[in-house]
Design a protein around this motif. Structure first.
Motif, short mmCIF file in Angstrom:
data_model
loop_
_atom_site.label_atom_id
_atom_site.label_comp_id
_atom_site.label_asym_id
_atom_site.label_seq_id
_atom_site.Cartn_x
_atom_site.Cartn_y
_atom_site.Cartn_z
N SER A 158 0.87 -0.93 0.24
CA SER A 158 0.26 -0.02 0.09
C SER A 158 1.09 1.04 -0.17
O SER A 158 1.86 1.39 0.93
CB SER A 158 -1.24 0.18 1.41
OG SER A 158 -2.11 1.58 1.68
N ASN A 160 1.24 4.48 0.85
CA ASN A 160 -0.55 5.13 2.56
C ASN A 160 -0.04 6.85 1.89
O ASN A 160 -0.90 7.41 1.86
CB ASN A 160 0.87 4.97 3.09
CG ASN A 160 0.53 3.21 3.74
OD1 ASN A 160 -0.59 2.79 3.47
ND2 ASN A 160 1.21 2.84 4.35
N ASN A 208 -8.80 1.52 -2.18
CA ASN A 208 -7.60 0.68 -3.25
C ASN A 208 -6.56 0.35 -4.58
O ASN A 208 -6.07 0.19 -4.14
CB ASN A 208 -8.25 -1.38 -2.50
CG ASN A 208 -8.28 -1.33 -1.16
OD1 ASN A 208 -7.72 -0.87 -0.46
ND2 ASN A 208 -8.95 -2.62 -0.98
N THR A 211 -3.70 3.39 -4.17
CA THR A 211 -2.93 2.32 -2.81
C THR A 211 -2.25 1.40 -2.98
O THR A 211 -1.14 1.29 -2.11
CB THR A 211 -3.58 2.86 -0.97
OG1 THR A 211 -4.87 2.32 -1.34
CG2 THR A 211 -4.06 4.25 -1.48
N LEU A 212 -3.18 0.40 -3.64
CA LEU A 212 -2.88 -0.85 -3.17
C LEU A 212 -1.33 -1.13 -4.77
O LEU A 212 -1.98 -0.80 -5.91
CB LEU A 212 -3.81 -2.03 -3.55
CG LEU A 212 -4.13 -1.96 -1.75
CD1 LEU A 212 -5.14 -3.09 -1.95
CD2 LEU A 212 -3.01 -2.34 -0.47
#
Length: 259
Positions: A158, A160, A208, A211-212
């Protein structure tokens, strides 16, 4: 008469030199031992009688259980388990394998070694960059035995905080705190500098999907120790910049045996 006496030892020596039979007056090679002393005085011994015989022929072939060896070592038996080699490398499910010089040792070939699966913690855990000089331990490890392996890893990372993309590495190590390779070597072109790597996309702040990322790779290693536990470490970045969670469905860590 003197001439006869002098020639007799010479004739006997030549006869003895030609063929030597132990427990048999009917040797079938340069050197022949009839272990059970059950061979006939003339003719060819039966197969059952040859079972306890040892022969070396004029061609240098050695027969165990046969008086007519066709190779340098010809072993024949009426029961299984006729060969036993104990040199410290023996073990269950191993086969005799040769090196480039023809020297054989007992090894487990890749074809019968099982794929090894990495161990993910339960309950799940997470690791986050802290800005330090060390490489954070992912909480994931794998146990491998001696031999060559293709070690494959996939980590859900991730992003962040970083609005820019960045390059991120992961490493195999026998230490949880630094990159150490005790008991194994990387066989790739980068040698000791080998790492997994991926470009981590910018954080867009949209769930997600924003971010992922997946950090993936494969590395061929040679485990030289009888067994070794290898930990997966991740490159450190600024504090809180990335997080790895062991519970993500997309994670994987496994090794395929190679010859």
């Amino acid at each position: 008469m003197k001439k006869v006496i002098l020639l007799l030892p010479i004739i006997l020596c030549e006869a003895i030199y030609a063929q030597v039979g132990i427990n048999t007056s009917n040797p079938k090679g340069t050197f022949h031992i009839d272990g059970a002393n059950d061979n006939p005085p003339t003719g060819m011994p039966a197969v059952s009688q040859q079972n306890n015989d040892f022969v070396v022929t004029s061609a240098g072939n050695t027969g165990i259980g046969t008086v007519e060896p066709t190779t340098k070592l010809d072993i024949r038996s009426d029961s299984q388990g006729a060969i036993k080699i104990v040199d410290g490398s023996e073990g269950a499910d191993k086969v005799l394998m040769s090196d480039g010089n023809g020297v054989g040792t007992w090894k487990i070939p890749a074809s019968i070694r099982a794929t090894a699966s990495g161990v993910f913690p339960s309950p799940t855990a997470s690791t986050t960059s802290d800005g330090g000089s060390g490489r954070p331990y992912s909480k994931v490890y794998i146990d491998l035995t001696q031999g060559k392996w293709a070690v494959n890893a996939g980590l859900t990372i991730s992003n962040n905080t970083n609005a820019n993309k960045f390059w991120l590495h992961a490493y195999l190590s026998t230490s949880q705190t630094s990159t150490v390779r005790n008991g194994f070597d990387h066989l790739g072109p980068a040698g000791a500098n080998t790492a997994y790597a991926s470009v981590i996309s910018p954080n867009t702040g949209v769930g997600n999907d924003g971010t992922l990322n997946m950090l993936t790779g494969s590395s061929v290693i040679d485990v030289t120790a009888p067994s070794v536990r290898i930990y997966l470490l991740i490159e450190n970045k600024a504090s809180g910049m990335w997080t790895f969670g062991t519970g993500a469905y997309e994670n994987y860590f496994y090794a395929i045996p190679l010859n």
